[in-house]
Design a protein around this motif. Structure first.
Motif, PDB file in Angstrom:
ATOM      1  N   LYS A 109       0.874  -1.168   0.000  1.00 33.75           N
ATOM      2  CA  LYS A 109       0.000   0.000   0.000  1.00 33.75           C
ATOM      3  C   LYS A 109       0.914   1.222   0.000  1.00 33.75           C
ATOM      4  N   VAL A 110       0.740   2.087  -1.031  1.00 29.81           N
ATOM      5  CA  VAL A 110       1.591   3.260  -1.199  1.00 29.81           C
ATOM      6  C   VAL A 110       0.735   4.514  -0.991  1.00 29.81           C
ATOM      7  N   PHE A 111       1.241   5.423  -0.194  1.00 29.03           N
ATOM      8  CA  PHE A 111       0.528   6.661   0.126  1.00 29.03           C
ATOM      9  C   PHE A 111       0.977   7.791  -0.800  1.00 29.03           C
ATOM     10  N   PRO A 112       0.216   8.898  -0.856  1.00 30.57           N
ATOM     11  CA  PRO A 112       0.569   9.989  -1.776  1.00 30.57           C
ATOM     12  C   PRO A 112       1.993  10.533  -1.611  1.00 30.57           C
ATOM     13  N   ASP A 113       2.562  10.455  -0.410  1.00 31.29           N
ATOM     14  CA  ASP A 113       3.941  10.927  -0.212  1.00 31.29           C
ATOM     15  C   ASP A 113       4.977   9.867  -0.574  1.00 31.29           C
ATOM     16  N   MET A 114       4.509   8.757  -1.146  1.00 30.08           N
ATOM     17  CA  MET A 114       5.318   7.622  -1.614  1.00 30.08           C
ATOM     18  C   MET A 114       5.915   6.788  -0.481  1.00 30.08           C
ATOM     19  N   THR A 115       5.456   6.980   0.742  1.00 25.38           N
ATOM     20  CA  THR A 115       5.787   6.019   1.785  1.00 25.38           C
ATOM     21  C   THR A 115       4.899   4.806   1.554  1.00 25.38           C
ATOM     22  N   TYR A 116       5.310   3.662   2.066  1.00 28.40           N
ATOM     23  CA  TYR A 116       4.526   2.463   1.801  1.00 28.40           C
ATOM     24  C   TYR A 116       4.659   1.448   2.926  1.00 28.40           C
ATOM     25  N   HIS A 117       3.732   0.487   2.911  1.00 29.96           N
ATOM     26  CA  HIS A 117       3.733  -0.636   3.850  1.00 29.96           C
ATOM     27  C   HIS A 117       3.554  -1.926   3.066  1.00 29.96           C
ATOM     28  N   VAL A 118       4.349  -2.930   3.390  1.00 31.73           N
ATOM     29  CA  VAL A 118       4.151  -4.271   2.841  1.00 31.73           C
ATOM     30  C   VAL A 118       3.072  -4.937   3.686  1.00 31.73           C
ATOM     31  N   LEU A 119       2.090  -5.534   3.021  1.00 34.77           N
ATOM     32  CA  LEU A 119       0.946  -6.145   3.694  1.00 34.77           C
ATOM     33  C   LEU A 119       0.883  -7.650   3.464  1.00 34.77           C
ATOM     34  N   ASP A 120       0.199  -8.334   4.343  1.00 36.65           N
ATOM     35  CA  ASP A 120      -0.189  -9.744   4.196  1.00 36.65           C
ATOM     36  C   ASP A 120       0.977 -10.728   4.151  1.00 36.65           C
ATOM     37  N   GLU A 121       2.062 -10.396   4.835  1.00 39.90           N
ATOM     38  CA  GLU A 121       3.192 -11.324   4.880  1.00 39.90           C
ATOM     39  C   GLU A 121       2.812 -12.639   5.572  1.00 39.90           C
ATOM     40  N   ASP A 122       1.936 -12.550   6.576  1.00 41.09           N
ATOM     41  CA  ASP A 122       1.487 -13.762   7.270  1.00 41.09           C
ATOM     42  C   ASP A 122       0.653 -14.654   6.354  1.00 41.09           C
ATOM     43  N   GLU A 123      -0.203 -14.037   5.533  1.00 37.72           N
ATOM     44  CA  GLU A 123      -1.019 -14.794   4.582  1.00 37.72           C
ATOM     45  C   GLU A 123      -0.125 -15.471   3.539  1.00 37.72           C
ATOM     46  N   TYR A 124       0.908 -14.764   3.083  1.00 34.57           N
ATOM     47  CA  TYR A 124       1.860 -15.347   2.136  1.00 34.57           C
ATOM     48  C   TYR A 124       2.543 -16.575   2.751  1.00 34.57           C
ATOM     49  N   GLU A 125       3.028 -16.449   3.977  1.00 35.90           N
ATOM     50  CA  GLU A 125       3.717 -17.568   4.635  1.00 35.90           C
ATOM     51  C   GLU A 125       2.785 -18.770   4.798  1.00 35.90           C
ATOM     52  N   LEU A 126       1.536 -18.510   5.159  1.00 28.29           N
ATOM     53  CA  LEU A 126       0.556 -19.581   5.318  1.00 28.29           C
ATOM     54  C   LEU A 126       0.319 -20.316   3.998  1.00 28.29           C
ATOM     55  N   HIS A 127       0.078 -19.553   2.924  1.00 26.84           N
ATOM     56  CA  HIS A 127      -0.186 -20.172   1.627  1.00 26.84           C
ATOM     57  C   HIS A 127       1.063 -20.842   1.047  1.00 26.84           C
TER      58      HIS A 127
END
Length: 175
Positions: A109-127
């Motif tokens: 998820k990238v915000f207008p100031d171009m900072t960002y967060h990586v999401l759903d790492e737990d879901e990736y590990e599970l799958h």
């Protein structure tokens, strides 16, 4: 033709590694369709989830897909600026029915100031464990995430300052 024609309206479908349908986006207008890149626009379209839930997007969006990249982006036009939701997944395929890709859970998820967060790492590990991703696939996913982060940092491709605005203006013109 191995890509949707500019001016056509298509459906976008995402799948999971095991072949199950994950999500469908209705009615994306193709602003540019080439053998390498697909740029589409949509606004308040219906989205179908695999669990049967149906909802509408809240704002206009410009979607970017590349035949060689392990990610795609959605630039959402909001009153406070452009927000991006980026999916790590396979490069797209087009089969005349829909534009399709496999979603590998990791999102940014990238915000207008171009900072960002990586999401759903737990879901990736599970799958990854559940579906037994091979090492070569894990490598592609990791490289896709790194390249996506690099593009954000460099403001490259869909993250160029005027990219979404330019394509959104074209979307409004054709609508």
């Amino acid at each position: 033709m191995d890509f949707p024609e500019t001016g056509s309206v298509i459906e976008i479908q995402s799948y999971k590694h095991d072949g199950t349908l994950h999500r469908i986006w209705e009615e994306t207008f193709i602003l540019q369709g080439t053998s390498k890149e697909i740029i589409g626009g949509n606004d308040r379209i219906r989205v179908h989830e695999a669990n049967g839930r149906v909802w509408r997007t809240r704002e206009p969006a410009i979607c970017y897909f590349h035949r060689d990249k392990w990610f795609n982006t959605i630039g959402m036009v909001r009153s406070d600026g452009i927000h991006f939701y980026c999916n790590v997944g396979t490069p797209f395929v087009w089969d005349e029915e829909a534009l399709k890709y496999i979603d590998y859970d990791l999102d940014i998820k990238v915000f207008p100031d171009m900072t960002y967060h990586v999401l759903d790492e737990d879901e990736y590990e599970l799958h990854k464990r559940k579906m037994n991703y091979p090492p070569e696939l894990e490598q592609k996913i990791s490289e896709g995430l790194e390249e996506l982060q690099s593009w954000i940092y460099q403001r490259k491709g869909p993250f160029e300052p005027s990219f979404v605005e330019k394509w959104y203006e074209r979307f409004l013109f054709f609508r």
